[in-house]
Design a protein around this motif. Structure first.
Motif, PDB file in Angstrom:
ATOM      1  N   HIS A 231       5.894  -0.848  12.609  1.00 29.68           N
ATOM      2  CA  HIS A 231       6.313  -1.179  11.251  1.00 29.68           C
ATOM      3  C   HIS A 231       6.175   0.066  10.384  1.00 29.68           C
ATOM      4  CE1 HIS A 231       6.507  -5.613  11.660  1.00 29.68           C
ATOM      5  NE2 HIS A 231       5.684  -5.362  12.663  1.00 29.68           N
ATOM      6  N   ASP A 232       7.075   0.216   9.429  1.00 26.15           N
ATOM      7  CA  ASP A 232       7.019   1.359   8.516  1.00 26.15           C
ATOM      8  C   ASP A 232       5.824   1.282   7.570  1.00 26.15           C
ATOM      9  OD1 ASP A 232       9.344   2.464   9.582  1.00 26.15           O
ATOM     10  OD2 ASP A 232      10.622   1.403   8.154  1.00 26.15           O
ATOM     11  N   ASP A 233       5.322   0.080   7.360  1.00 27.75           N
ATOM     12  CA  ASP A 233       4.247  -0.146   6.405  1.00 27.75           C
ATOM     13  C   ASP A 233       3.128  -0.958   7.052  1.00 27.75           C
ATOM     14  OD1 ASP A 233       3.286  -0.177   3.509  1.00 27.75           O
ATOM     15  OD2 ASP A 233       3.405  -2.319   3.929  1.00 27.75           O
ATOM     16  N   LEU A 234       1.904  -0.479   6.936  1.00 29.34           N
ATOM     17  CA  LEU A 234       0.761  -1.163   7.530  1.00 29.34           C
ATOM     18  C   LEU A 234       0.604  -2.583   7.000  1.00 29.34           C
ATOM     19  CD1 LEU A 234      -1.668  -1.027   9.433  1.00 29.34           C
ATOM     20  CD2 LEU A 234      -2.973   0.020   7.580  1.00 29.34           C
ATOM     21  N   GLN A 235       0.910  -2.794   5.722  1.00 25.42           N
ATOM     22  CA  GLN A 235       0.810  -4.146   5.155  1.00 25.42           C
ATOM     23  C   GLN A 235       1.791  -5.104   5.827  1.00 25.42           C
ATOM     24  OE1 GLN A 235      -2.370  -4.204   3.754  1.00 25.42           O
ATOM     25  NE2 GLN A 235      -1.315  -5.963   2.916  1.00 25.42           N
ATOM     26  N   GLU A 236       2.997  -4.620   6.139  1.00 23.61           N
ATOM     27  CA  GLU A 236       3.974  -5.442   6.867  1.00 23.61           C
ATOM     28  C   GLU A 236       3.420  -5.810   8.237  1.00 23.61           C
ATOM     29  OE1 GLU A 236       7.720  -3.438   7.199  1.00 23.61           O
ATOM     30  OE2 GLU A 236       7.916  -3.210   5.031  1.00 23.61           O
ATOM     31  N   ALA A 237       2.813  -4.844   8.896  1.00 24.22           N
ATOM     32  CA  ALA A 237       2.227  -5.093  10.216  1.00 24.22           C
ATOM     33  C   ALA A 237       1.117  -6.141  10.116  1.00 24.22           C
ATOM     34  CB  ALA A 237       1.701  -3.804  10.822  1.00 24.22           C
ATOM     35  N   ARG A 238       0.288  -6.041   9.100  1.00 23.25           N
ATOM     36  CA  ARG A 238      -0.797  -7.021   8.903  1.00 23.25           C
ATOM     37  C   ARG A 238      -0.240  -8.421   8.655  1.00 23.25           C
ATOM     38  NH1 ARG A 238      -4.323  -2.964   5.354  1.00 23.25           N
ATOM     39  NH2 ARG A 238      -5.597  -2.112   7.041  1.00 23.25           N
TER      40      ARG A 238
END
Length: 97
Positions: free
Chosen positions: A56-63
């Motif tokens: 994912h480009d963004d860690l928050q999206e991954a979380r």
């Protein structure tokens, strides 16, 4: 600029115990799991094989993705692995190169 992230599944073996996690450094985190430092759960159940991951480009999206997947039934996770890695190969070799 946001930090990239990864959602990943570790397994003890083909159709074995699964561990779902998220990290910003996939190589380091998988190395930790492989060497018994990843988590108490993965160490106890020998979840040492990386069988699936998603960038994912963004860690928050991954979380957020991990949070949703934690609610999934085991069969759904197995299907995800089978669709992307039908031989349950350890993907660590391909990401650590």
């Amino acid at each position: 600029m946001s930090k990239p992230g990864y959602v990943y599944l570790m397994a003890s073996g083909h159709n074995g115990t699964l561990y779902l996690g998220v990290t910003s450094n996939l190589v380091k985190r998988v190395w930790q799991h492989r060497n018994g430092f990843g988590s108490e759960f993965s160490a106890e159940y020998a979840c040492r094989f990386l069988v699936w991951y998603e960038a994912h480009d963004d860690l928050q999206e991954a979380r957020q993705r991990e949070f949703r997947m934690k609610k999934w039934k085991r069969d759904w996770k197995l299907r995800l692995i089978e669709d992307h890695n039908p031989d349950w190969q350890d993907l660590f070799v391909s990401i650590a190169a």
